[in-house]
Scaffold this active site. Structure first.
Site, PDB file in Angstrom:
ATOM      1  CB  SER A 142      -0.849  -0.010   1.284  1.00 20.55           C
ATOM      2  OG  SER A 142      -1.489   1.225   1.493  1.00 20.55           O
ATOM      3  CE1 TYR A 155      -4.629  -1.996   5.023  1.00 30.69           C
ATOM      4  CE2 TYR A 155      -3.251  -0.063   4.655  1.00 30.69           C
ATOM      5  CZ  TYR A 155      -4.063  -1.065   4.158  1.00 30.69           C
ATOM      6  OH  TYR A 155      -4.299  -1.149   2.806  1.00 30.69           O
TER       7      TYR A 155
HETATM    8  P1  NAD Z   1     -11.729  -5.758   0.041  1.00 30.00           P
HETATM    9  O1  NAD Z   1     -12.298  -5.651   1.413  1.00 30.00           O
HETATM   10  O2  NAD Z   1     -12.563  -5.411  -1.131  1.00 30.00           O
HETATM   11  O3  NAD Z   1     -11.165  -7.238  -0.208  1.00 30.00           O
HETATM   12  C1  NAD Z   1     -10.442  -7.922   0.771  1.00 30.00           C
HETATM   13  C2  NAD Z   1     -10.438  -9.389   0.415  1.00 30.00           C
HETATM   14  O4  NAD Z   1      -9.702 -10.104   1.428  1.00 30.00           O
HETATM   15  C3  NAD Z   1     -11.841 -10.019   0.398  1.00 30.00           C
HETATM   16  O5  NAD Z   1     -11.909 -10.969  -0.636  1.00 30.00           O
HETATM   17  C4  NAD Z   1     -11.922 -10.716   1.760  1.00 30.00           C
HETATM   18  O6  NAD Z   1     -12.859 -11.778   1.804  1.00 30.00           O
HETATM   19  C5  NAD Z   1     -10.495 -11.200   1.881  1.00 30.00           C
HETATM   20  N1  NAD Z   1     -10.091 -11.570   3.234  1.00 30.00           N
HETATM   21  C6  NAD Z   1     -10.172 -10.847   4.378  1.00 30.00           C
HETATM   22  N2  NAD Z   1      -9.701 -11.559   5.417  1.00 30.00           N
HETATM   23  C7  NAD Z   1      -9.289 -12.748   4.916  1.00 30.00           C
HETATM   24  C8  NAD Z   1      -8.703 -13.917   5.487  1.00 30.00           C
HETATM   25  N3  NAD Z   1      -8.442 -13.991   6.798  1.00 30.00           N
HETATM   26  N4  NAD Z   1      -8.422 -14.969   4.683  1.00 30.00           N
HETATM   27  C9  NAD Z   1      -8.701 -14.916   3.346  1.00 30.00           C
HETATM   28  N5  NAD Z   1      -9.247 -13.825   2.757  1.00 30.00           N
HETATM   29  C10 NAD Z   1      -9.544 -12.768   3.541  1.00 30.00           C
HETATM   30  O7  NAD Z   1     -10.403  -4.874   0.090  1.00 30.00           O
HETATM   31  P2  NAD Z   1      -9.443  -4.276  -1.055  1.00 30.00           P
HETATM   32  O8  NAD Z   1      -9.493  -2.817  -0.940  1.00 30.00           O
HETATM   33  O9  NAD Z   1      -9.693  -4.917  -2.360  1.00 30.00           O
HETATM   34  O10 NAD Z   1      -8.036  -4.715  -0.473  1.00 30.00           O
HETATM   35  C11 NAD Z   1      -7.229  -5.707  -1.075  1.00 30.00           C
HETATM   36  C12 NAD Z   1      -5.779  -5.451  -0.688  1.00 30.00           C
HETATM   37  O11 NAD Z   1      -5.358  -4.199  -1.229  1.00 30.00           O
HETATM   38  C13 NAD Z   1      -5.556  -5.370   0.821  1.00 30.00           C
HETATM   39  O12 NAD Z   1      -4.337  -5.992   1.165  1.00 30.00           O
HETATM   40  C14 NAD Z   1      -5.473  -3.877   1.065  1.00 30.00           C
HETATM   41  O13 NAD Z   1      -4.731  -3.569   2.199  1.00 30.00           O
HETATM   42  C15 NAD Z   1      -4.778  -3.426  -0.210  1.00 30.00           C
HETATM   43  N6  NAD Z   1      -4.926  -2.016  -0.504  1.00 30.00           N
HETATM   44  C16 NAD Z   1      -6.160  -1.471  -0.734  1.00 30.00           C
HETATM   45  C17 NAD Z   1      -6.256  -0.117  -1.038  1.00 30.00           C
HETATM   46  C18 NAD Z   1      -7.568   0.537  -1.343  1.00 30.00           C
HETATM   47  O14 NAD Z   1      -7.592   1.778  -1.467  1.00 30.00           O
HETATM   48  N7  NAD Z   1      -8.657  -0.185  -1.480  1.00 30.00           N
HETATM   49  C19 NAD Z   1      -5.098   0.668  -1.091  1.00 30.00           C
HETATM   50  C20 NAD Z   1      -3.868   0.077  -0.846  1.00 30.00           C
HETATM   51  C21 NAD Z   1      -3.788  -1.266  -0.561  1.00 30.00           C
END
Ligand code: NAD
Length: 260
Positions: A142, A155
């Site tokens: 991130s 985080y």
């Molecule tokens: P999201 O909530 O849409 O998706 C998260 C996914 O992780 C879901 O499929 C959920 O079921 C799964 N998950 C959660 N706990 C789990 C576990 N214990 N075992 C297996 N699966 C599990 O979130 P997102 O925004 O798509 O985030 C995805 C990644 O991207 C994360 O690592 C997040 O930190 C990173 N990220 C997101 C952003 C953003 O702005 N959305 C920015 C930077 C990084």
């Protein structure tokens, strides 16, 4: 179809960025191991939609914070498709609180999913990649892997940790045909961010739309969200032959967030 014949496992691919990455890899011909939580009927719809791209798709219900689940998830890839070539450690969660009020169980949960889960999956996936002499490991960090924000202690610690873990793997695997890189997105409008928008909009008595603009103004000079499809495009590039000497890096896709 540059990834035809490859098998990709994307953790947390039932939603958001992970789903965007799974779609992009499937569009290039990779067979997919899906993972993540959700309603079984919705998961089956997502699985069938991915399979409609002409690839094979299986679903693993692994909770990636549990080592035994990660072992079973990697085994499912081998048992279903005979190999695991691409591992994308994407699953992640958020918890927002000052350190002084941060519940210990939330700290443990975020670290277990966002950091230890990637370690466990790599631990079980690497031997098969080494045996084949080819592999791609992509860890979703991130902007918060490179810079901090208040109220996100677990985080930010986990995402900085992911970048360190990525560098260690890159060094260990440098001559095994395996690259390991982190992707560092800024704001992407997924359920994870939607919840933060809704919580803060409620707290500050404003609309979710106004809060979305506020989030961008605070952090992202480009004033637009990146998309899951764009993150998927970067993942596909990291899997390509042209990226075969890119390893140990953290690639930002953040509308200028960490340039400030
Ligand atoms: P999201 O909530 O849409 O998706 C998260 C996914 O992780 C879901 O499929 C959920 O079921 C799964 N998950 C959660 N706990 C789990 C576990 N214990 N075992 C297996 N699966 C599990 O979130 P997102 O925004 O798509 O985030 C995805 C990644 O991207 C994360 O690592 C997040 O930190 C990173 N990220 C997101 C952003 C953003 O702005 N959305 C920015 C930077 C990084």
């Amino acid at each position: 179809m540059a990834l035809k014949g490859k098998v990709a496992l994307v953790t947390g691919s039932t939603s958001g960025i992970g789903l965007g990455i799974a779609e992009a890899l499937a569009d290039e011909g990779a067979d997919i191991v899906m993972n993540g939580f959700g309603d079984p009927a919705q998961i089956e719809t997502v699985r069938a939609d991915l399979a409609a791209r002409g690839v094979r798709v299986v679903y693993s219900p692994a909770d990636i914070s549990k080592p035994a689940d990660c072992e079973a998830m990697v085994k499912l890839a081998h048992d279903s498709f005979g190999s695991l070539d691409i591992l994308v450690n994407n699953a992640g969660v958020q918890y927002v609180s000052d350190i002084a009020d941060f519940p210990a169980e939330q700290w443990d949960r975020v670290i277990a999913i966002n950091l230890s889960g990637a370690f466990h999956a790599m631990h079980f996936a690497i031997p098969g990649m080494k045996a084949k002499g080819w592999g791609r490991i992509i860890n979703i960090s991130s902007a918060h892997g490179l810079v901090a924000s208040p109220q996100k202690a677990a985080y930010v610690a986990a995402k900085h940790g992911i970048i360190g873990l990525t560098k260690v793997a890159a060094l260990e695997l440098a001559n095994d045909g395996i690259t390991t890189n982190s992707i560092c997105p800024g704001w992407v409008l997924t359920p994870l961010v939607q919840k933060q928008l809704e919580d803060r909009a409620a707290k500050e008595g404003t609309s979710v739309e106004a809060m979305a603009q506020e989030f961008l103004k605070e952090k992202q000079p480009m004033l637009q969200f990146s998309t899951a499809k764009e993150i998927g495009g970067l993942a596909v590039f990291l899997c390509s032959d042209n990226a075969k000497t890119i390893t140990g890096t953290s690639m930002s896709i953040d509308g200028g967030w960490v340039a400030e």
